[in-house]
Design a protein around this motif. Structure first.
Motif, PDB file in Angstrom:
ATOM      1  N   MET A   1     -64.661  13.793 -23.519  1.00  0.00           N
ATOM      2  CA  MET A   1     -65.597  14.161 -24.566  1.00  0.00           C
ATOM      3  C   MET A   1     -66.562  13.001 -24.845  1.00  0.00           C
ATOM      4  O   MET A   1     -67.776  13.199 -24.905  1.00  0.00           O
ATOM      5  N   TYR A   2     -66.035  11.783 -24.984  1.00  0.00           N
ATOM      6  CA  TYR A   2     -66.884  10.635 -25.289  1.00  0.00           C
ATOM      7  C   TYR A   2     -67.691  10.178 -24.071  1.00  0.00           C
ATOM      8  O   TYR A   2     -68.690   9.482 -24.229  1.00  0.00           O
ATOM      9  N   ALA A   3     -67.282  10.556 -22.871  1.00  0.00           N
ATOM     10  CA  ALA A   3     -68.017  10.175 -21.670  1.00  0.00           C
ATOM     11  C   ALA A   3     -69.280  11.006 -21.499  1.00  0.00           C
ATOM     12  O   ALA A   3     -70.148  10.664 -20.704  1.00  0.00           O
ATOM     13  N   SER A   4     -69.408  12.073 -22.255  1.00  0.00           N
ATOM     14  CA  SER A   4     -70.576  12.934 -22.172  1.00  0.00           C
ATOM     15  C   SER A   4     -71.853  12.122 -22.416  1.00  0.00           C
ATOM     16  O   SER A   4     -71.882  11.279 -23.317  1.00  0.00           O
ATOM     17  N   PRO A   5     -72.885  12.376 -21.635  1.00  0.00           N
ATOM     18  CA  PRO A   5     -74.129  11.610 -21.804  1.00  0.00           C
ATOM     19  C   PRO A   5     -74.761  11.780 -23.189  1.00  0.00           C
ATOM     20  O   PRO A   5     -75.503  10.910 -23.644  1.00  0.00           O
TER      21      PRO A   5
ATOM     22  N   VAL B   1     -73.264  11.659 -26.019  1.00  0.00           N
ATOM     23  CA  VAL B   1     -72.599  10.816 -27.020  1.00  0.00           C
ATOM     24  C   VAL B   1     -73.098   9.387 -26.846  1.00  0.00           C
ATOM     25  O   VAL B   1     -72.880   8.757 -25.824  1.00  0.00           O
ATOM     26  N   LYS B   2     -73.791   8.893 -27.867  1.00  0.00           N
ATOM     27  CA  LYS B   2     -74.397   7.560 -27.786  1.00  0.00           C
ATOM     28  C   LYS B   2     -73.619   6.509 -28.569  1.00  0.00           C
ATOM     29  O   LYS B   2     -73.767   5.320 -28.323  1.00  0.00           O
ATOM     30  N   ASP B   3     -72.817   6.923 -29.550  1.00  0.00           N
ATOM     31  CA  ASP B   3     -72.096   5.958 -30.365  1.00  0.00           C
ATOM     32  C   ASP B   3     -70.824   6.605 -30.910  1.00  0.00           C
ATOM     33  O   ASP B   3     -70.721   7.824 -30.962  1.00  0.00           O
TER      34      ASP B   3
ATOM     35  N   GLN C   1     -71.840  -0.412 -26.749  1.00  0.00           N
ATOM     36  CA  GLN C   1     -70.691  -0.614 -25.859  1.00  0.00           C
ATOM     37  C   GLN C   1     -69.521  -1.257 -26.585  1.00  0.00           C
ATOM     38  O   GLN C   1     -68.369  -0.875 -26.383  1.00  0.00           O
ATOM     39  N   ALA C   2     -69.795  -2.204 -27.470  1.00  0.00           N
ATOM     40  CA  ALA C   2     -68.722  -2.874 -28.214  1.00  0.00           C
ATOM     41  C   ALA C   2     -67.993  -1.885 -29.114  1.00  0.00           C
ATOM     42  O   ALA C   2     -66.773  -1.970 -29.278  1.00  0.00           O
ATOM     43  N   HIS C   3     -68.727  -0.934 -29.687  1.00  0.00           N
ATOM     44  CA  HIS C   3     -68.096   0.095 -30.532  1.00  0.00           C
ATOM     45  C   HIS C   3     -67.115   0.926 -29.710  1.00  0.00           C
ATOM     46  O   HIS C   3     -66.002   1.213 -30.163  1.00  0.00           O
ATOM     47  N   PHE C   4     -67.534   1.321 -28.515  1.00  0.00           N
ATOM     48  CA  PHE C   4     -66.668   2.131 -27.656  1.00  0.00           C
ATOM     49  C   PHE C   4     -65.436   1.342 -27.218  1.00  0.00           C
ATOM     50  O   PHE C   4     -64.329   1.870 -27.203  1.00  0.00           O
TER      51      PHE C   4
END
Length: 78
Positions: free
Chosen positions: A67-71, A73-75, A29-32
């Protein structure tokens, strides 16, 4: 201070990005969050009257967020 329509849209997109960050694994989460912040800070110097550029970045940001909200995508790469 009253915000213009575009300013409200930018803030709305930023808040939406932060909400999406909370849906990611706790470890990333911090990376995002830092990625989202960096992306917004890249364009903080834009003139608030440069509507076409701001609208372009809003469209780009929405596409990127989807795109990044896609399940899957983990990091985010740093």
């Amino acid at each position: 201070m009253r915000l213009s329509g575009l300013q409200r849209e930018v803030l709305s997109l930023y808040r939406q990005c932060l909400r999406e960050c909370r849906k990611k694994p706790q470890a990333t989460q911090a990376h995002f969050r830092s990625f989202a912040r960096r992306e917004f800070e890249k364009n903080i110097q834009l003139d608030k009257r440069d509507f076409s550029v701001i609208e372009f970045f809003l469209r780009k940001g929405r596409r990127q967020m989807e795109m990044y909200a896609s399940p899957g995508v983990k990091d985010v790469r740093q």
